[in-house]
Design an enzyme around this catalytic site. Structure first.
Site, PDB file in Angstrom:
ATOM      1  N   TYR A 140       0.820  -1.214   0.000  1.00  0.00           N
ATOM      2  CA  TYR A 140       0.000   0.000   0.000  1.00  0.00           C
ATOM      3  C   TYR A 140       0.851   1.260   0.000  1.00  0.00           C
ATOM      4  CZ  TYR A 140      -4.048  -2.976   1.087  1.00  0.00           C
ATOM      5  OH  TYR A 140      -5.025  -3.935   1.058  1.00  0.00           O
ATOM      6  N   LYS A 191       3.248 -15.449   1.753  1.00  0.00           N
ATOM      7  CA  LYS A 191       3.131 -16.144   0.465  1.00  0.00           C
ATOM      8  C   LYS A 191       4.563 -16.426   0.015  1.00  0.00           C
ATOM      9  CE  LYS A 191       0.546 -17.589  -3.007  1.00  0.00           C
ATOM     10  NZ  LYS A 191      -0.362 -18.740  -2.894  1.00  0.00           N
ATOM     11  N   ASP A 224      -3.324 -18.102   1.127  1.00  0.00           N
ATOM     12  CA  ASP A 224      -4.502 -18.742   0.523  1.00  0.00           C
ATOM     13  C   ASP A 224      -5.042 -19.828   1.444  1.00  0.00           C
ATOM     14  OD1 ASP A 224      -2.023 -19.872  -0.017  1.00  0.00           O
ATOM     15  OD2 ASP A 224      -2.595 -20.717  -1.953  1.00  0.00           O
ATOM     16  N   ASP A 248      -5.400  -6.810   5.779  1.00  0.00           N
ATOM     17  CA  ASP A 248      -6.593  -6.054   5.414  1.00  0.00           C
ATOM     18  C   ASP A 248      -7.716  -7.031   5.053  1.00  0.00           C
ATOM     19  OD1 ASP A 248      -8.330  -4.102   4.577  1.00  0.00           O
ATOM     20  OD2 ASP A 248      -7.155  -3.469   2.832  1.00  0.00           O
ATOM     21  N   ASP A 252     -10.989  -8.651   7.683  1.00  0.00           N
ATOM     22  CA  ASP A 252     -12.407  -8.455   7.350  1.00  0.00           C
ATOM     23  C   ASP A 252     -13.137  -9.791   7.285  1.00  0.00           C
ATOM     24  OD1 ASP A 252     -12.390  -5.732   7.322  1.00  0.00           O
ATOM     25  OD2 ASP A 252     -13.177  -5.522   5.285  1.00  0.00           O
TER      26      ASP A 252
END
Ligand code: NAD
Length: 357
Positions: A140, A191, A224, A248, A252
């Site tokens: 970001y 990852k 994942d 992020d 959620d």
């Protein structure tokens, strides 16, 4: 020593829910909590008052405070404004200005509300996980970034995922410290099979935890798989620590396992433990001004503030126990109402928590 708390009510339901949290703080003040409260405008309220979402004076007060309690910002009234001066910029300015690099997002499902989840009650009842998300680095913020036109005239968008060792180390330490106060288990999510940046993440996480947190169990999971496991068997996790973008998304998803957005608090901390505390939900313009919003996420944010920034864990425990009690008594705001329970307003819910305290 008296600690300073800055209250930022913000927009929409912000002032209504924050008023309930202030009642709780005032009750604790009467019972010996040494805090001093001040208030300042942020978001749309600040735009209306002074033309900018984060007035200099608000930021200065936030820097001088030991902790900040925020309601929520935003609403249709300010949506047409240029993105640089929208209410949400006030939030980003606070995070950057205060150096809040660690975002703590608990996903806790009170057994009384197990029916609110879309998952089977036995999968989620009693769920208690904490996601530690890196908040000021990663993709970001990485440079270079942008949209460029290639030689053949086609446009290409690009962002950069970048983490320095020191950035990884400090967020892993936050997770390790918090795990010690919980079930002493940290799952680091990356990852590393595809992204070199998170290969480094895994290496640093392992080094830091082995060196200084040998008493905390460390595991690693690809993002994942973590997404899958969160839905399949979420109770396997205690603390999860991950990058800005993965956090992020996963936080959620974890929040939604509980099915009640009005119940979840959050904290964002700096290097010294100072923090900004806020409910995870937004300003809910659809119910603003109707005394209908659920104030419990904001009240539980006060509990997090007491635990993580004000070293008052016992008071934090008392707030959480009081929330449990009002739920046991069958009191529900509209968003968590189910059959046989008694519907109460935002202010009645606040009063009920204060009464238990
Ligand atoms: P929202 O979280 O405000 O609302 C989503 C839904 O949940 C709505 O139906 C709302 O009524 C309900 N809801 C939210 N909080 C509730 C509560 N405490 N009690 C009962 N019901 C509750 O998200 P949105 O509708 O996407 O966004 C509305 C505004 O909030 C936008 O301007 C957005 O930018 C802003 N926003 C701010 C923050 C923040 O301040 N941290 C976060 C998210 C969204």
């Amino acid at each position: 020593m008296t600690k300073k708390i800055l209250i930022l009510p913000g927009d929409g339901i912000g002032p209504e829910i924050v008023a309930q949290a202030v009642k709780v703080l005032e009750k604790l003040q009467n019972q010996g909590l040494a805090v001093e409260l001040d208030e300042a405008p942020v978001g749309g309220a600040a735009i209306d008052a002074s033309g900018v979402p984060l007035p200099e004076e608000t930021l200065e007060k936030a820097k001088a405070a030991d902790a900040v309690l925020l309601g929520a910002v935003g609403g249709a009234k300010w949506e047409a404004l240029d993105i640089a001066i929208r209410p949400e910029k006030g939030l980003l300015g606070l995070r950057a200005g205060l150096g809040l690099f660690a975002n703590l997002r608990p996903a806790l499902l009170y057994p009384q509300l197990a029916d609110a989840s879309t998952l089977k009650p036995e999968v989620v009842s009693g769920l208690d996980i904490l996601i530690v998300r890196e908040l000021t680095g990663g993709i970001y913020f990485g440079q270079p970034r942008g949209i460029r036109t290639l030689e053949n005239g086609e446009r290409e968008g690009f962002n950069t995922l970048v983490y320095r060792e020191s950035e990884i180390e400090r967020i892993v330490r936050v997770a390790g410290d918090i795990a010690r106060k919980r079930d002493s288990r940290v799952c680091s999510v990356d990852k590393a099979n595809v992204l070199e940046c998170t290969e480094l993440w895994r290496e640093v996480a392992t080094r830091v935890m082995e060196a200084d947190y040998a008493d905390v169990e460390l595991s690693h999971m690809y993002v994942d798989n973590a997404a899958m496991q969160l839905v399949k068997a979420p109770k396997q996790f205690d603390v999860m620590v991950t990058t800005n973008m993965f956090g992020d998304i996963l936080s959620d998803a974890a929040a939604m396992l509980t099915g009640s957005i009005g119940m979840l608090p959050s904290a964002s901390l700096d290097e010294k433990g100072k923090g900004m505390y806020e409910p995870i939900h937004g300003s809910a313009p659809d119910i603003a001004g109707q005394d209908k919003a659920n104030p419990l996420a904001t009240i539980l944010s006060v509990a997090m503030m007491l635990r993580y920034s004000l070293e008052e864990s016992e008071m934090a425990d008392r707030i959480e126990a009081a929330v449990n009690r009002v739920l046991d008594e069958g009191l529900r705001t509209a968003d968590i109402l189910s059959e046989g329970m008694r519907e109460v307003s935002c202010s009645e819910m606040g009063d009920a928590v204060v009464a238990v305290l």
